[in-house]
Write a protein that holds these residues in place. Structure first.
Motif, PDB file in Angstrom:
ATOM      1  N   ILE A  36      49.410  52.417  11.166  1.00 19.33           N
ATOM      2  CA  ILE A  36      48.060  52.816  11.548  1.00 19.33           C
ATOM      3  C   ILE A  36      47.464  53.599  10.385  1.00 19.33           C
ATOM      4  N   ASP A  37      46.322  53.111   9.905  1.00 20.20           N
ATOM      5  CA  ASP A  37      45.644  53.735   8.778  1.00 20.20           C
ATOM      6  C   ASP A  37      44.182  53.974   9.141  1.00 20.20           C
ATOM      7  N   ILE A  38      43.397  54.381   8.163  1.00 18.62           N
ATOM      8  CA  ILE A  38      41.976  54.667   8.390  1.00 18.62           C
ATOM      9  C   ILE A  38      41.262  53.420   8.922  1.00 18.62           C
ATOM     10  N   GLU A  39      41.579  52.270   8.363  1.00 17.21           N
ATOM     11  CA  GLU A  39      40.954  51.024   8.816  1.00 17.21           C
ATOM     12  C   GLU A  39      41.271  50.756  10.291  1.00 17.21           C
ATOM     13  N   ALA A  40      42.511  50.985  10.689  1.00 19.00           N
ATOM     14  CA  ALA A  40      42.888  50.788  12.093  1.00 19.00           C
ATOM     15  C   ALA A  40      42.119  51.741  13.004  1.00 19.00           C
ATOM     16  N   LEU A  41      41.912  52.967  12.553  1.00 20.95           N
ATOM     17  CA  LEU A  41      41.145  53.925  13.353  1.00 20.95           C
ATOM     18  C   LEU A  41      39.680  53.508  13.457  1.00 20.95           C
ATOM     19  N   ALA A  42      39.114  53.009  12.359  1.00 20.12           N
ATOM     20  CA  ALA A  42      37.726  52.543  12.388  1.00 20.12           C
ATOM     21  C   ALA A  42      37.585  51.353  13.334  1.00 20.12           C
ATOM     22  N   ASP A  43      38.539  50.435  13.286  1.00 22.09           N
ATOM     23  CA  ASP A  43      38.516  49.288  14.195  1.00 22.09           C
ATOM     24  C   ASP A  43      38.637  49.750  15.649  1.00 22.09           C
ATOM     25  N   ALA A  44      39.457  50.762  15.885  1.00 25.86           N
ATOM     26  CA  ALA A  44      39.630  51.278  17.245  1.00 25.86           C
ATOM     27  C   ALA A  44      38.334  51.897  17.754  1.00 25.86           C
ATOM     28  N   VAL A  45      37.643  52.629  16.900  1.00 27.38           N
ATOM     29  CA  VAL A  45      36.362  53.215  17.299  1.00 27.38           C
ATOM     30  C   VAL A  45      35.401  52.102  17.717  1.00 27.38           C
ATOM     31  N   SER A  46      35.350  51.027  16.938  1.00 29.32           N
ATOM     32  CA  SER A  46      34.462  49.908  17.262  1.00 29.32           C
ATOM     33  C   SER A  46      34.889  49.188  18.531  1.00 29.32           C
ATOM     34  N   ALA A  47      36.175  49.179  18.820  1.00 31.38           N
ATOM     35  CA  ALA A  47      36.669  48.507  20.022  1.00 31.38           C
ATOM     36  C   ALA A  47      36.464  49.343  21.279  1.00 31.38           C
ATOM     37  N   VAL A  48      36.569  50.655  21.154  1.00 27.42           N
ATOM     38  CA  VAL A  48      36.506  51.542  22.320  1.00 27.42           C
ATOM     39  C   VAL A  48      35.062  51.878  22.702  1.00 27.42           C
ATOM     40  N   LEU A  49      34.216  52.125  21.714  1.00 28.31           N
ATOM     41  CA  LEU A  49      32.826  52.489  21.999  1.00 28.31           C
ATOM     42  C   LEU A  49      31.946  51.243  22.045  1.00 28.31           C
ATOM     43  N   THR A  50      31.001  51.248  22.940  1.00 29.72           N
ATOM     44  CA  THR A  50      30.042  50.144  23.003  1.00 29.72           C
ATOM     45  C   THR A  50      29.083  50.261  21.823  1.00 29.72           C
ATOM     46  N   PRO A  51      28.371  49.182  21.484  1.00 27.33           N
ATOM     47  CA  PRO A  51      27.384  49.284  20.400  1.00 27.33           C
ATOM     48  C   PRO A  51      26.344  50.378  20.652  1.00 27.33           C
ATOM     49  N   GLU A  52      25.959  50.559  21.908  1.00 28.27           N
ATOM     50  CA  GLU A  52      24.990  51.606  22.232  1.00 28.27           C
ATOM     51  C   GLU A  52      25.582  52.994  21.980  1.00 28.27           C
ATOM     52  N   GLU A  53      26.835  53.174  22.393  1.00 29.29           N
ATOM     53  CA  GLU A  53      27.497  54.465  22.156  1.00 29.29           C
ATOM     54  C   GLU A  53      27.667  54.722  20.661  1.00 29.29           C
ATOM     55  N   LEU A  54      28.012  53.675  19.912  1.00 32.52           N
ATOM     56  CA  LEU A  54      28.177  53.821  18.464  1.00 32.52           C
ATOM     57  C   LEU A  54      26.879  54.245  17.789  1.00 32.52           C
ATOM     58  N   SER A  55      25.762  53.661  18.229  1.00 31.14           N
ATOM     59  CA  SER A  55      24.490  54.001  17.593  1.00 31.14           C
ATOM     60  C   SER A  55      24.015  55.405  17.978  1.00 31.14           C
ATOM     61  N   ALA A  56      24.456  55.900  19.134  1.00 34.89           N
ATOM     62  CA  ALA A  56      24.002  57.213  19.606  1.00 34.89           C
ATOM     63  C   ALA A  56      24.978  58.348  19.312  1.00 34.89           C
ATOM     64  N   THR A  57      26.174  58.016  18.827  1.00 32.93           N
ATOM     65  CA  THR A  57      27.221  59.023  18.661  1.00 32.93           C
ATOM     66  C   THR A  57      27.634  59.137  17.198  1.00 32.93           C
ATOM     67  N   PRO A  58      27.461  60.292  16.588  1.00 35.59           N
ATOM     68  CA  PRO A  58      27.962  60.469  15.230  1.00 35.59           C
ATOM     69  C   PRO A  58      29.497  60.465  15.233  1.00 35.59           C
ATOM     70  N   VAL A  59      30.074  59.567  14.447  1.00 34.15           N
ATOM     71  CA  VAL A  59      31.533  59.447  14.353  1.00 34.15           C
ATOM     72  C   VAL A  59      31.927  59.557  12.889  1.00 34.15           C
ATOM     73  N   GLU A  60      32.948  60.359  12.634  1.00 35.38           N
ATOM     74  CA  GLU A  60      33.487  60.497  11.279  1.00 35.38           C
ATOM     75  C   GLU A  60      34.999  60.338  11.351  1.00 35.38           C
ATOM     76  N   ILE A  61      35.535  59.559  10.436  1.00 34.11           N
ATOM     77  CA  ILE A  61      36.993  59.454  10.295  1.00 34.11           C
ATOM     78  C   ILE A  61      37.306  60.033   8.930  1.00 34.11           C
ATOM     79  N   ARG A  62      38.058  61.134   8.943  1.00 36.45           N
ATOM     80  CA  ARG A  62      38.272  61.828   7.678  1.00 36.45           C
ATOM     81  C   ARG A  62      39.752  61.994   7.387  1.00 36.45           C
ATOM     82  N   PRO A  63      40.146  61.659   6.159  1.00 40.74           N
ATOM     83  CA  PRO A  63      41.524  61.909   5.746  1.00 40.74           C
ATOM     84  C   PRO A  63      41.707  63.392   5.451  1.00 40.74           C
ATOM     85  N   LEU A  64      42.901  63.883   5.698  1.00 34.15           N
ATOM     86  CA  LEU A  64      43.235  65.283   5.435  1.00 34.15           C
ATOM     87  C   LEU A  64      44.448  65.361   4.525  1.00 34.15           C
ATOM     88  N   ASP A  65      44.513  66.392   3.726  1.00 33.75           N
ATOM     89  CA  ASP A  65      45.691  66.678   2.897  1.00 33.75           C
ATOM     90  C   ASP A  65      46.204  65.460   2.150  1.00 33.75           C
TER      91      ASP A  65
END
Length: 120
Positions: free
Chosen positions: A13-42
């Motif tokens: 599981i990497d950043i790409e997998a997390l981005a794909d999961a966000v797109s799979a879990v949230l509807t297009p309407e939720e995606l357009s209305a919700t600020p989402v950030e995936i950030r690497p740490l350390d």
């Protein structure tokens, strides 16, 4: 208090997998209305999914699944698919936003050929 899960997957599981999961879990309407950030740490030791300025999921760097004896010692009788090569520790909060984090890790694990086990 964090909720702890482990994803056992065929592919890491990497950043790409997390981005794909966000797109799979949230509807297009939720995606357009919700600020989402995936950030690497350390320098990639972890990644966080942040929605509306709240961390909903923290994922540590994937590791190879341990040998069977060590796996049994650490995880007990947890059943995983035979081709699971990677384990990824994941944490969400007990607050309502944590439910989204759980859904994200389940979606990422499924997309990477595995499953998520929730430990508490």
């Amino acid at each position: 208090m964090p909720r702890s899960s482990v994803a056992f997957t065929r592919d890491p599981i990497d950043i790409e997998a997390l981005a794909d999961a966000v797109s799979a879990v949230l509807t297009p309407e939720e995606l357009s209305a919700t600020p989402v950030e995936i950030r690497p740490l350390d320098d990639g030791a972890a990644a966080q999914v942040v929605m509306i300025d709240r961390v909903v999921l923290t994922v540590l760097r994937p590791r190879l699944v341990p040998a069977p004896a060590e796996f049994a010692r650490i995880y007990g009788t947890v059943a995983v698919t035979a081709d699971a090569r990677w384990s990824t520790d994941c944490f969400t909060t007990w607050e309502p936003e944590g439910v989204i984090g759980v859904r994200l890790i389940e979606a990422a694990a499924t997309a990477r050929g595995g499953t998520a086990v929730h430990l508490g």
